[in-house]
Design an enzyme around this catalytic site. Structure first.
Site, short mmCIF file in Angstrom:
data_model
loop_
_atom_site.label_atom_id
_atom_site.label_comp_id
_atom_site.label_asym_id
_atom_site.label_seq_id
_atom_site.Cartn_x
_atom_site.Cartn_y
_atom_site.Cartn_z
N LYS A 125 1.54 4.03 -3.00
CA LYS A 125 1.15 5.42 -2.78
C LYS A 125 2.35 6.35 -2.97
O LYS A 125 2.19 7.47 -3.47
CB LYS A 125 0.57 5.59 -1.38
CG LYS A 125 -0.80 4.97 -1.18
CD LYS A 125 -1.86 5.59 -2.08
CE LYS A 125 -2.28 6.97 -1.62
NZ LYS A 125 -3.39 7.52 -2.44
N TYR A 175 0.82 -1.22 0.00
CA TYR A 175 0.00 0.00 0.00
C TYR A 175 0.85 1.26 0.00
O TYR A 175 0.73 2.12 -0.89
CB TYR A 175 -0.95 -0.02 1.19
CG TYR A 175 -1.60 1.31 1.49
CD1 TYR A 175 -2.37 1.97 0.54
CD2 TYR A 175 -1.44 1.93 2.74
CE1 TYR A 175 -2.97 3.19 0.80
CE2 TYR A 175 -2.04 3.15 3.01
CZ TYR A 175 -2.80 3.77 2.05
OH TYR A 175 -3.37 4.98 2.32
#
Length: 471
Positions: free
Chosen positions: A301, A297
């Site tokens: 990002k 994640y």
């Protein structure tokens, strides 16, 4: 919604109140203390409304959900950054009802399905209760006038929109808020790249087609900073930037790597969805740790932020990096949150006494920030940096001004559930016990062996002997 404890109260409200304890203290730029002070100043807020949203148009991209192949429909929205976008949408409509239009990109088969999702999953949510009370029977006509759902998806190069619609939107939009993302820490690498990386690239490219755009606001996460100690500065990522020595990140190479591995899997094992899913999850974690990030994640990002810097051109850009987002502290519904996210799962498990112990040092800081403070930060950032060329990064966090330690968090949980105990499935009250916190993994393993494994082995041995006797 979090576990309901008493009428109108929810457990995470306690954490929101704690993490907001110094909200009116002015801190460095980007600290939530400064944001709280600005949002609470009525004269400043009035100036903001006149300068920004009044008669403007906003594009919020995008609310996503998993498709349901069986009926061709779409499942309820996943509890990711969509939660903050709901709070933002409600804030816009409540504090500045003169906004001309909010375009909401929704993953749906067509416009009708998009409108239905917005009606059922967004404006139908209890979060919009204050607006519902204010407008009464006119509520639905008000929201229908202000919100324009668009059937599309950020993982498509043109956001899933037809060219005429893209052209029409580009002429109308004043501001773009990009908060769509998959927030699963251990997501499939191909899925995370599509949403968090390529999706960001496509939204940036669309933003560059908007001649009247005054702001591109990108919602990221504070944890793109990786596992570091000390004060982390608010600075943009440069393309390929690495903390780990000897590594160079090439985003195009990562995309090609995924395609090549999926092609190899197809040739060697045919169309095995489970094998592909497992392989992609392992690959994402492996590549993240190779480059110095803890999970898929935050790694993707970070890559998304790099592409914002690469493709922003002359756009006014603000990147907002919140930490762990908890429930709403103040408005519009104190204690509100949806789904089980990050710290919520621990709280929910403790409420049911499903976790008697945990590993961690009591002095470790949990950086938690209430959802409405994140939205307030976004709103103030829009006002301050409106039409301002360049890129600004803002950390929306609490650990510097009002740190919340693990021991304090567990103390709050114990006190709250002692006063507001949960009911078990048998109708009996669940007594809240103090959580055992182990600093060392060895101590934790010893406890688990003595508490669970040893009694289980003795019971199995006893049953085995009883079976032998019966024979």
């Amino acid at each position: 919604m979090a576990i309901e404890l008493a009428p109108g109260q929810f457990i995470l409200q306690g954490f929101a109140e704690f993490s907001s304890g110094q909200q009116h203290h002015r801190g460095r730029r980007g600290s939530f203390g400064c944001v709280g002070a600005l949002c609470g100043h009525h004269r400043r807020a009035g100036a903001f409304r006149a300068a920004f949203f009044y008669s403007g148009r906003c594009f919020v991209g995008g609310l996503r959900g998993g498709a349901t192949p069986a009926d061709g429909g779409y499942a309820p929205l996943c509890p990711g950054r969509e939660v903050e976008q709901r709070v933002l949408l409600e804030k816009i409509l409540r504090v500045q009802p003169d906004v001309k239009k909010v375009f909401l990109l929704v993953r749906a088969a067509d416009t009708s399905a998009a409108e239905e999702r917005v009606l059922n999953e967004v404006v139908g949510n209890e979060l919009f209760g204050t607006l519902r009370e204010k407008y009464g029977s006119s509520f639905h006509s008000f929201t229908k006038e202000k919100i324009s759902p668009l059937a599309g998806d950020i993982i498509d190069e043109n956001l899933g929109l037809e060219s005429p619609k893209i052209l029409e939107l580009s002429e109308e939009i004043d501001i773009i808020v990009n908060g769509a993302a998959t927030t699963n820490f251990y997501e499939r690498y191909d899925v995370a790249l599509a949403s968090n990386v390529l999706g960001t690239k496509y939204v940036c490219k669309f933003a560059n087609k908007c001649p009247n755009l005054k702001m591109f606001l990108h919602v990221s996460t504070a944890y793109v900073a990786r596992e570091q100690q000390g004060l982390l500065l608010e600075k943009p990522f440069r393309i390929g930037e690495m903390l780990k020595q000897g590594c160079h990140l090439d985003i195009d190479a990562e995309l090609k790597l995924v395609d090549s591995i999926k092609a190899e899997l197809m040739q060697s094992s045919g169309n095995s969805e489970q094998l592909e899913k497992t392989t992609m999850k392992k690959l994402g974690l492996k590549r993240a740790r190779h480059f110095g990030w803890p999970n898929t994640y935050v790694f993707t990002k970070a890559m998304g932020e790099m592409l914002v810097g690469q493709f922003r051109g002359d756009l006014p850009v603000v990147v907002v990096r919140p930490s762990m987002v908890s429930s709403i502290y103040h408005e519009p519904l104190p204690g509100w949150i949806e789904g089980t996210r990050t710290i919520d799962s621990i709280i929910a498990a403790y409420a049911k006494q499903a976790i008697p112990c945990f590993i961690g040092h009591g002095d470790i800081i949990l950086d938690v920030i209430p959802g409405d403070m994140v939205v307030n930060a976004m709103v103030v950032a829009m006002a301050i940096h409106w039409s301002e060329k360049g890129q600004v990064v803002i950390h929306v966090t609490s650990s510097r001004q009002n740190p919340l330690s693990i021991s304090t968090a567990y103390g709050i949980m114990h006190r709250y559930f002692s006063t507001n105990p949960q009911m078990g499935n048998n109708g009996r009250v669940i007594k809240a016990k103090r959580l055992l916190l182990f600093k060392k993994f060895g101590s934790f393993r010893t406890y688990m062996f003595l508490k669970y494994k040893l009694p289980s082995e003795l019971q199995r041995h006893k049953l085995g002997k009883a079976a032998d006797c019966n024979n």
